[in-house]
Write an enzyme that holds these catalytic residues in place. Structure first.
Site, PDB file in Angstrom:
ATOM      1  N   ASN A   8       8.533  -2.961  16.967  1.00 57.49           N
ATOM      2  CA  ASN A   8       7.148  -2.723  17.360  1.00 57.49           C
ATOM      3  C   ASN A   8       7.018  -1.267  17.805  1.00 57.49           C
ATOM      4  O   ASN A   8       7.521  -0.892  18.861  1.00 57.49           O
ATOM      5  CB  ASN A   8       6.751  -3.676  18.491  1.00 57.49           C
ATOM      6  CG  ASN A   8       5.331  -3.461  18.973  1.00 57.49           C
ATOM      7  OD1 ASN A   8       4.561  -2.736  18.347  1.00 57.49           O
ATOM      8  ND2 ASN A   8       4.987  -4.090  20.080  1.00 57.49           N
ATOM      9  N   PHE A   9       6.345  -0.466  16.978  1.00 55.26           N
ATOM     10  CA  PHE A   9       6.205   0.956  17.293  1.00 55.26           C
ATOM     11  C   PHE A   9       5.192   1.212  18.407  1.00 55.26           C
ATOM     12  O   PHE A   9       5.107   2.329  18.921  1.00 55.26           O
ATOM     13  CB  PHE A   9       5.773   1.740  16.046  1.00 55.26           C
ATOM     14  CG  PHE A   9       6.833   1.877  14.993  1.00 55.26           C
ATOM     15  CD1 PHE A   9       8.114   1.380  15.180  1.00 55.26           C
ATOM     16  CD2 PHE A   9       6.543   2.512  13.791  1.00 55.26           C
ATOM     17  CE1 PHE A   9       9.089   1.518  14.197  1.00 55.26           C
ATOM     18  CE2 PHE A   9       7.508   2.663  12.807  1.00 55.26           C
ATOM     19  CZ  PHE A   9       8.777   2.160  13.002  1.00 55.26           C
ATOM     20  N   LYS A  10       4.373   0.193  18.735  1.00 60.78           N
ATOM     21  CA  LYS A  10       3.300   0.360  19.727  1.00 60.78           C
ATOM     22  C   LYS A  10       2.450   1.575  19.335  1.00 60.78           C
ATOM     23  O   LYS A  10       2.087   1.708  18.175  1.00 60.78           O
ATOM     24  CB  LYS A  10       3.883   0.446  21.130  1.00 60.78           C
ATOM     25  CG  LYS A  10       4.788  -0.760  21.439  1.00 60.78           C
ATOM     26  CD  LYS A  10       5.135  -0.894  22.888  1.00 60.78           C
ATOM     27  CE  LYS A  10       6.015  -2.123  23.094  1.00 60.78           C
ATOM     28  NZ  LYS A  10       6.218  -2.438  24.520  1.00 60.78           N
ATOM     29  N   HIS A  90       0.164 -10.094  22.124  1.00 61.76           N
ATOM     30  CA  HIS A  90       1.099  -9.263  22.882  1.00 61.76           C
ATOM     31  C   HIS A  90       0.544  -9.016  24.283  1.00 61.76           C
ATOM     32  O   HIS A  90      -0.657  -8.830  24.477  1.00 61.76           O
ATOM     33  CB  HIS A  90       1.344  -7.938  22.163  1.00 61.76           C
ATOM     34  CG  HIS A  90       2.522  -7.191  22.698  1.00 61.76           C
ATOM     35  ND1 HIS A  90       2.467  -6.453  23.868  1.00 61.76           N
ATOM     36  CD2 HIS A  90       3.797  -7.084  22.249  1.00 61.76           C
ATOM     37  CE1 HIS A  90       3.646  -5.915  24.098  1.00 61.76           C
ATOM     38  NE2 HIS A  90       4.477  -6.278  23.137  1.00 61.76           N
ATOM     39  N   GLU A 159       8.353 -12.898  25.382  1.00 61.09           N
ATOM     40  CA  GLU A 159       8.582 -11.611  26.030  1.00 61.09           C
ATOM     41  C   GLU A 159       8.153 -11.704  27.491  1.00 61.09           C
ATOM     42  O   GLU A 159       6.966 -11.567  27.800  1.00 61.09           O
ATOM     43  CB  GLU A 159       7.768 -10.503  25.341  1.00 61.09           C
ATOM     44  CG  GLU A 159       8.206 -10.174  23.935  1.00 61.09           C
ATOM     45  CD  GLU A 159       7.548  -8.884  23.457  1.00 61.09           C
ATOM     46  OE1 GLU A 159       8.276  -7.905  23.252  1.00 61.09           O
ATOM     47  OE2 GLU A 159       6.321  -8.851  23.321  1.00 61.09           O
ATOM     48  N   GLY A 165       9.550  -2.874  28.764  1.00 64.21           N
ATOM     49  CA  GLY A 165       9.485  -1.463  29.112  1.00 64.21           C
ATOM     50  C   GLY A 165      10.068  -1.109  30.463  1.00 64.21           C
ATOM     51  O   GLY A 165       9.880   0.004  30.948  1.00 64.21           O
ATOM     52  N   SER A 197      12.900  -5.264  26.826  1.00 65.58           N
ATOM     53  CA  SER A 197      14.004  -4.335  27.109  1.00 65.58           C
ATOM     54  C   SER A 197      15.263  -4.655  26.303  1.00 65.58           C
ATOM     55  O   SER A 197      16.389  -4.541  26.801  1.00 65.58           O
ATOM     56  CB  SER A 197      14.309  -4.297  28.607  1.00 65.58           C
ATOM     57  OG  SER A 197      13.221  -3.739  29.316  1.00 65.58           O
TER      58      SER A 197
END
Length: 234
Positions: A8-10, A90, A159, A165, A197
């Protein structure tokens, strides 16, 4: 079940770096990786989907074919690019973009009807985790109530929000217990991924848990060599 790795590049990847990454990844992988490796760039990072060695997906789309929805992309845009895989739910969209359970239900139903592969994200906040495992189970169960758990094109990604993060992944015991609970709810054919993470150092160990069918990876996937290393653990 075959293990999966998702990147996931966000909104962190420069546009042209994203394009170069996709092209280089295609050269690196083989056809057997197509259903095992997924990449979700931001909208500008997407390319027309001619990739044969991995699955290209979108991080978000508005649940309409097209229309007056300023700032959004819709199913027609994705279909024109030959993209039929989508992240929904998300935690960053739930929290920052205020996507409600009712809107997520609408989005899921719309793209289910389009036969998109849906990666549906769930996860609890630290305050819920601190109340004990019973509270976690109740919270996650509520997050899954609005979707069709028997949809054949569904992948669920767990998640824990407190691990995203933060460089602090959930413990192996936490993952084992939570995934064990979720496996009892989900269709046995539905892959269940862990995210939060994940990095090169812990990915192999997490993948070693039987109830973990794969990983949804954030910042650790932004450098291609790191993502390739994690793919090698599948």
């Amino acid at each position: 079940m075959t293990k999966i790795a998702m990147a996931n590049f966000k909104s962190a990847m420069p546009v042209f770096k994203s394009h170069a990454y996709l092209k280089e990844l295609e050269k690196t992988l083989k056809p057997q990786h197509f259903d095992r490796v997924f990449v979700f760039p931001d909208f500008l990072g997407l390319l027309p989907n001619s990739f044969l060695h991995f699955t290209l997906g979108a991080q978000n789309a508005y649940p309409r074919d097209c229309g007056a929805f300023t700032g959004e992309i819709t199913s027609k845009h994705l279909e024109e690019l030959k993209i039929h895989t989508l992240l929904i739910g998300h935690s960053e969209r739930r929290a920052l973009l205020k996507e409600s359970p009712s809107f997520l239900k609408e989005k899921f139903g719309f793209f289910k009807d389009k036969n998109f592969k849906i990666v549906y994200c769930i996860g609890e906040e630290l305050t819920t985790r601190e109340k004990g495992f019973r509270a976690v189970k109740e919270f996650l169960n509520e997050q899954l109530e609005n979707i069709d758990l028997n949809y054949s094109n569904l992948i669920v990604a767990y998640e824990p929000i407190w691990a995203i993060g933060t460089k602090k992944s959930a413990s192996l015991e936490d993952i084992y217990l939570t995934h064990g609970f979720l496996k009892q709810i989900l269709n046995q054919k539905t892959p269940l991924l862990y995210g939060g993470s994940v990095n090169v150092q812990n990915a192999k160990e997490i993948l070693g848990i039987d109830s973990v069918d794969g990983l949804l990876i954030g910042s650790a996937s932004w450098e291609l060599e790191n993502f390739k290393t994690i793919i090698s653990f599948l």
